[in-house]
Scaffold this active site. Sequence first.
Site, short mmCIF file in Angstrom:
data_model
loop_
_atom_site.label_atom_id
_atom_site.label_comp_id
_atom_site.label_asym_id
_atom_site.label_seq_id
_atom_site.Cartn_x
_atom_site.Cartn_y
_atom_site.Cartn_z
N ASP A 326 0.86 -1.18 0.00
CA ASP A 326 0.00 0.00 0.00
C ASP A 326 0.90 1.24 0.00
OD1 ASP A 326 -2.14 1.72 0.04
OD2 ASP A 326 -3.20 0.71 1.67
N GLU A 521 -10.37 7.37 4.24
CA GLU A 521 -9.37 6.75 5.12
C GLU A 521 -9.40 7.34 6.53
OE1 GLU A 521 -5.66 5.59 3.19
OE2 GLU A 521 -6.45 6.26 1.28
C1 BGC Z 1 -5.06 3.19 0.28
C2 BGC Z 1 -5.29 2.18 -0.81
C3 BGC Z 1 -5.16 2.82 -2.15
C4 BGC Z 1 -3.81 3.49 -2.26
C5 BGC Z 1 -3.57 4.17 -3.58
C6 BGC Z 1 -3.80 3.98 0.06
O1 BGC Z 1 -3.71 5.03 0.96
O2 BGC Z 1 -5.00 2.53 1.54
O3 BGC Z 1 -6.56 1.59 -0.65
O4 BGC Z 1 -5.34 1.87 -3.16
O5 BGC Z 1 -3.70 4.46 -1.25
O6 BGC Z 1 -4.30 5.32 -3.71
C1 BGC Z 2 -3.00 9.82 -2.15
C2 BGC Z 2 -3.81 8.65 -1.77
C3 BGC Z 2 -3.13 8.01 -0.63
C4 BGC Z 2 -2.89 8.99 0.49
C5 BGC Z 2 -2.17 8.33 1.63
C6 BGC Z 2 -2.84 10.75 -0.98
O1 BGC Z 2 -2.12 11.86 -1.34
O2 BGC Z 2 -3.63 10.46 -3.19
O3 BGC Z 2 -3.93 7.76 -2.82
O4 BGC Z 2 -3.94 6.97 -0.19
O5 BGC Z 2 -2.20 10.09 0.05
O6 BGC Z 2 -1.64 9.26 2.53
#
Ligand code: BGC
Ligand code: BGC
Length: 642
Positions: A326, A521
């Site tokens: 991830d 998230e």
């Molecule tokens: C998330 C994932 C996601 C990835 C890419 C992460 O923060 O936990 O689910 O696919 O970002 O955007």
């Molecule tokens: C990204 C996401 C990622 C997240 C995690 C964002 O800037 O676009 O995909 O999951 O950062 O911190």
Amino acid sequence: MIQESSLRRLGAVCACAALIGSAASAAPQTAADAVNPQNWPQAHSRGLVNAATEARIDQLLARLSLEEKVGQIIQTDIGAIVPEDLRRYPLGSILAGGGSGPNGDERAPANAWLRWSRMLRAVSLEPRPGHTPVPLLFGIDAVHGHNNVFGAVIYPHNIGLGAAHDPELVRRIGAATAAAVAATGIDWTFAPTLAVPQDVRWGRSYEGFAQDPTLVREYARAAVEGLQGPPELAGKVQSGKVAATAKHFVGDGGTADGVDQGDTQVAENELIRLHAQGYVSAIDAGVLTVMASYSSWRGQKMHGNRQLLTDVLKGRMGFEGFVIGDWDGHAQLPGCRSDRCPQAINAGVDMFMAPYHWKELYDNTLAAARSGEIPASRLNDAVRRILRVKFRLGLFETARPYEGRMELLNSSENRSLAREAVRRSLVLLKNGGALPIRASARVLVTGPGADSIPMQCGGWCVTWQGNDTSNADFPGAQSVGAAIKQAVESGGGRVVDDSDLSGENRPDVAVVVYGEQPYAETHGDLQFALFNVGEPLTQLKRLQRAGIPTVSVFLSGRPLWLRPQLDASDAFVAAWLPGTEGGGIADVLIGDAAGRPRHDFSGRLSFDWPNGSYPTGTTRAGEVRGDSWPAGFGLRYAPRAQ
Ligand code: BGC
Ligand code: BGC
């Protein structure tokens, strides 16, 4: 209004998992617990391994330099790379994260996405001295439609699809989404999420289909087959298919107190029974990739858990695709940093998702491969798995007939599919007769969600959090308010405002649309699963005092306790995060001119929804749980068939 002191009391006395979670959970363990692979279910990666392809992989592997192999196992974000970089660093993959877009523009038009996919791919395939052409794999979070791309139709988030209890619907949405992704030249989506959320305070609850593993297991197969095609047909980008990702392995929905990226403390048998079920059917359906979870199991981060990633997932569960880390997830392992983490690869992660310091990560991983810290056998296995996915997707063939078919992002067929999904996802929790609404009536539509596509969409909508957009970011979308207006006007009624609650413009009925503001998230984590926003309640009470029947349409990523709003509503509809097609809500709420339903409710909760009176200090654990609408509940206009 609920006072802070009462909230604390609620936290102290209520042990209902759905409402506040297990406040008194065991202290996190620090030592890793033993895993017994033989206790885990067996599965089989159908359609992934065949002799002819493995022979081609052998040939290609023999030609790749160590540098090129290391490149294959690193993915970075389009915001962190220019095509030129690929000449020096032969990366295997690119992603567009939730906050990324071509040229740093999240609102870039679809053809800019295609230009970028082609530009990056072209460099990876360039004939250059000392370079073995291997097509780049481009991934994106198309988690409810092609949601990062401006103008695309957005489907309900998974929690709403769970309420529809219809795997076939999930399969059709998967297929439509795959075709839209393929149209922009992208090969891979980080979906479906197979989390089985056990505590709705978790900010990612809406990404899960259900609290019950049985439904998740059934949906996992449907989602994967929709995105990739059935395993025996070897779905490829040439037929509008993309690679799916079963995520986040494993236990993401079970963290203590619903804390995002937290620690799942359940015993191994519970991890299997609750959290692993979706992976069984996803693997059997031929899922090409699995994403490791940010979370820990009993104190150990999943990105470093060799027993679960290697012995269980790839061994016992027979997974032959590759494991993607991830977003910078490897950096959370003890002893690791963004730019250095052989431990994750050695544990079984096959590709780093490395948005930060990826050039240094490349250099350090190369050094670890040279020194043998990453054994050659492990590196070769990781690259083999990645190449297998690339072959299976047809990336070595140059024809890409779906590219540029931008109508697939927002065709009227897709809009009606999304609208159907919205209709099917709605759950009627209460109806004292205010619904259905006569299309010939005077209808007041009000509330903060009445004209807000961002609230309908939730997180992962054009932007990562989805809270920095406006209706202008969703051309072609329809708000709930606009849809109700259209339905009522076509039935001879009209929409009125709330300036005259007693005269000739007095509403016959009021629809109040409200709910959660968008989040993604960790930003969505809650301490208490309560809806505590005052304004809609004030509106509802004012309308009730005026004797006007009230209908609440609640937009949310999860069930929340909101007894006062329920009491002030004659009818209450859980609409989840429906996406761009608000028309699906009007279809069910607004009947014909005589008030006969045009569509009945068919959705049923896939999570318990607390509806008890406010617990007092003497409430015992268990009483609150009894006071909820259980998963499976949902009213209809017509009596349910026996
Ligand atoms: C998330 C994932 C996601 C990835 C890419 C992460 O923060 O936990 O689910 O696919 O970002 O955007
Ligand atoms: C990204 C996401 C990622 C997240 C995690 C964002 O800037 O676009 O995909 O999951 O950062 O911190």
